[in-house]
Design a protein around this motif. Sequence first.
Motif, PDB file in Angstrom:
ATOM      1  N   ALA A   2       0.795  -1.013  -0.024  1.00 33.36           N
ATOM      2  CA  ALA A   2      -0.030  -0.103   0.029  1.00 33.36           C
ATOM      3  C   ALA A   2       1.045   1.310  -0.033  1.00 33.36           C
ATOM      4  O   ALA A   2       1.779   1.281   0.578  1.00 33.36           O
ATOM      5  N   HIS A   3       0.590   2.278  -0.759  1.00 30.10           N
ATOM      6  CA  HIS A   3       1.162   3.315  -0.829  1.00 30.10           C
ATOM      7  C   HIS A   3       0.584   4.626  -1.397  1.00 30.10           C
ATOM      8  O   HIS A   3      -0.617   4.384  -2.051  1.00 30.10           O
ATOM      9  N   GLY A   4       1.016   5.651  -1.241  1.00 29.50           N
ATOM     10  CA  GLY A   4       0.522   7.138  -1.809  1.00 29.50           C
ATOM     11  C   GLY A   4      -0.432   7.686  -1.220  1.00 29.50           C
ATOM     12  O   GLY A   4      -1.042   8.864  -2.018  1.00 29.50           O
ATOM     13  N   SER A   5      -1.144   7.647  -0.123  1.00 23.63           N
ATOM     14  CA  SER A   5      -2.145   8.140   0.574  1.00 23.63           C
ATOM     15  C   SER A   5      -1.381   8.981   1.712  1.00 23.63           C
ATOM     16  O   SER A   5      -0.279   8.765   1.943  1.00 23.63           O
ATOM     17  N   GLY A   6      -2.190   9.870   2.345  1.00 22.38           N
ATOM     18  CA  GLY A   6      -1.837  10.754   3.381  1.00 22.38           C
ATOM     19  C   GLY A   6      -1.106   9.854   4.578  1.00 22.38           C
ATOM     20  O   GLY A   6       0.180  10.123   4.701  1.00 22.38           O
ATOM     21  N   ASP A   7      -1.839   9.184   5.081  1.00 20.12           N
ATOM     22  CA  ASP A   7      -1.320   8.005   6.025  1.00 20.12           C
ATOM     23  C   ASP A   7      -1.978   6.657   5.361  1.00 20.12           C
ATOM     24  O   ASP A   7      -2.957   6.553   4.960  1.00 20.12           O
ATOM     25  N   ILE A   8      -0.755   6.007   5.218  1.00 22.35           N
ATOM     26  CA  ILE A   8      -0.755   4.697   4.511  1.00 22.35           C
ATOM     27  C   ILE A   8      -1.907   3.888   5.332  1.00 22.35           C
ATOM     28  O   ILE A   8      -2.988   3.131   4.848  1.00 22.35           O
ATOM     29  N   LEU A   9      -1.887   3.772   6.426  1.00 20.96           N
ATOM     30  CA  LEU A   9      -2.900   2.562   7.203  1.00 20.96           C
ATOM     31  C   LEU A   9      -3.128   3.588   8.745  1.00 20.96           C
ATOM     32  O   LEU A   9      -2.227   3.998   9.259  1.00 20.96           O
ATOM     33  N   ARG A  10      -4.313   3.324   9.313  1.00 18.17           N
ATOM     34  CA  ARG A  10      -4.798   3.859  10.418  1.00 18.17           C
ATOM     35  C   ARG A  10      -5.276   2.516  11.373  1.00 18.17           C
ATOM     36  O   ARG A  10      -6.179   1.975  10.725  1.00 18.17           O
ATOM     37  N   ILE A  11      -4.986   2.420  12.550  1.00 18.47           N
ATOM     38  CA  ILE A  11      -5.470   1.486  13.458  1.00 18.47           C
ATOM     39  C   ILE A  11      -6.339   2.284  14.656  1.00 18.47           C
ATOM     40  O   ILE A  11      -5.304   2.902  15.463  1.00 18.47           O
ATOM     41  N   ASP A  12      -7.448   2.079  14.542  1.00 13.34           N
ATOM     42  CA  ASP A  12      -8.277   2.392  15.858  1.00 13.34           C
ATOM     43  C   ASP A  12      -9.280   1.339  16.338  1.00 13.34           C
ATOM     44  O   ASP A  12      -9.712   0.647  15.412  1.00 13.34           O
ATOM     45  N   GLY A  13      -9.370   1.022  17.674  1.00 10.61           N
ATOM     46  CA  GLY A  13      -9.863  -0.017  18.038  1.00 10.61           C
ATOM     47  C   GLY A  13      -8.758  -1.225  18.145  1.00 10.61           C
ATOM     48  O   GLY A  13      -8.098  -1.326  18.887  1.00 10.61           O
ATOM     49  N   ARG A  14      -9.121  -2.269  17.187  1.00 14.58           N
ATOM     50  CA  ARG A  14      -8.249  -3.575  17.176  1.00 14.58           C
ATOM     51  C   ARG A  14      -7.737  -3.549  15.636  1.00 14.58           C
ATOM     52  O   ARG A  14      -8.494  -3.384  14.615  1.00 14.58           O
ATOM     53  N   GLY A  15      -6.443  -3.882  15.613  1.00 21.43           N
ATOM     54  CA  GLY A  15      -5.846  -4.087  14.351  1.00 21.43           C
ATOM     55  C   GLY A  15      -4.647  -4.836  14.414  1.00 21.43           C
ATOM     56  O   GLY A  15      -3.852  -4.693  15.369  1.00 21.43           O
ATOM     57  N   THR A  16      -4.186  -5.695  13.166  1.00 20.21           N
ATOM     58  CA  THR A  16      -3.094  -6.503  13.101  1.00 20.21           C
ATOM     59  C   THR A  16      -2.535  -6.080  11.631  1.00 20.21           C
ATOM     60  O   THR A  16      -3.457  -6.149  10.923  1.00 20.21           O
ATOM     61  N   VAL A  17      -1.239  -5.707  11.564  1.00 23.03           N
ATOM     62  CA  VAL A  17      -0.580  -5.368  10.149  1.00 23.03           C
ATOM     63  C   VAL A  17       0.520  -6.352  10.318  1.00 23.03           C
ATOM     64  O   VAL A  17       1.315  -6.237  11.055  1.00 23.03           O
ATOM     65  N   GLN A  18       0.552  -7.301   9.131  1.00 19.47           N
ATOM     66  CA  GLN A  18       1.636  -8.073   9.336  1.00 19.47           C
ATOM     67  C   GLN A  18       1.953  -8.753   7.815  1.00 19.47           C
ATOM     68  O   GLN A  18       1.193  -8.681   6.888  1.00 19.47           O
ATOM     69  N   ASP A  19       3.271  -8.665   7.780  1.00 15.20           N
ATOM     70  CA  ASP A  19       4.004  -9.036   6.367  1.00 15.20           C
ATOM     71  C   ASP A  19       3.422  -8.240   5.250  1.00 15.20           C
ATOM     72  O   ASP A  19       3.242  -8.746   3.995  1.00 15.20           O
ATOM     73  N   SER A  20       3.625  -7.006   5.290  1.00 14.81           N
ATOM     74  CA  SER A  20       3.211  -6.019   4.525  1.00 14.81           C
ATOM     75  C   SER A  20       4.259  -4.711   3.911  1.00 14.81           C
ATOM     76  O   SER A  20       5.378  -4.631   4.759  1.00 14.81           O
ATOM     77  N   TRP A  21       4.420  -4.362   2.896  1.00 16.58           N
ATOM     78  CA  TRP A  21       5.092  -3.274   2.401  1.00 16.58           C
ATOM     79  C   TRP A  21       4.284  -2.128   2.447  1.00 16.58           C
ATOM     80  O   TRP A  21       3.391  -1.991   1.323  1.00 16.58           O
ATOM     81  N   LEU A  22       4.387  -1.060   3.239  1.00 16.30           N
ATOM     82  CA  LEU A  22       3.641   0.184   3.329  1.00 16.30           C
ATOM     83  C   LEU A  22       4.801   1.363   3.174  1.00 16.30           C
ATOM     84  O   LEU A  22       5.654   1.374   3.978  1.00 16.30           O
ATOM     85  N   HIS A  23       4.495   1.934   2.210  1.00 13.35           N
ATOM     86  CA  HIS A  23       5.575   3.023   1.664  1.00 13.35           C
ATOM     87  C   HIS A  23       4.935   4.248   1.000  1.00 13.35           C
ATOM     88  O   HIS A  23       3.884   4.346   0.685  1.00 13.35           O
ATOM     89  N   ASP A  24       5.785   5.196   1.156  1.00 16.40           N
ATOM     90  CA  ASP A  24       5.467   6.600   0.289  1.00 16.40           C
ATOM     91  C   ASP A  24       4.278   7.251   0.589  1.00 16.40           C
ATOM     92  O   ASP A  24       3.254   7.558  -0.340  1.00 16.40           O
ATOM     93  N   PRO A  25       4.074   7.606   1.761  1.00 16.98           N
ATOM     94  CA  PRO A  25       3.061   8.559   2.278  1.00 16.98           C
ATOM     95  C   PRO A  25       3.002   9.851   1.472  1.00 16.98           C
ATOM     96  O   PRO A  25       4.063  10.197   1.350  1.00 16.98           O
TER      97      PRO A  25
END
Length: 114
Positions: A2-25
């Motif tokens: 995932a890439h190219g947005s203001g904040d690439i990912l937002r976690i509110d409440g519950r969340g898991t981010v695993q084995d990802s490439w997140l870049h270039d906000p």
Amino acid sequence: NAHGSGDILRIDGRGTVQDSWLHDPRGVGSAQHNDVIQSTNATYVRILHNRLDNQNTQTSCILLKADIGPISDVVVDSNLMNGGGYSFYWYDANYKITNGKVTNNKFMRSPTGG
């Protein structure tokens, strides 16, 4: 990937981010505040084995900022954080961050200045 947005990912409440490439906000306008991963109010956060790239010289790869509500039960493990003004930003604001574990992470300085 995932890439190219203001904040690439937002976690509110519950969340898991695993084995990802997140870049270039990317932000819009002069008041940019671009994080790869951001949380301001969460009760279960798992950030595991990711590559996080922020080419900007401001903000972060991971921002945990307890300003909207408390953040608890956090595990940040085995990530590669590359760039940002702060690679990892843990900040008690109006509330507290509790029960957190940060282990086995690696850090780089982005060749583009972040």
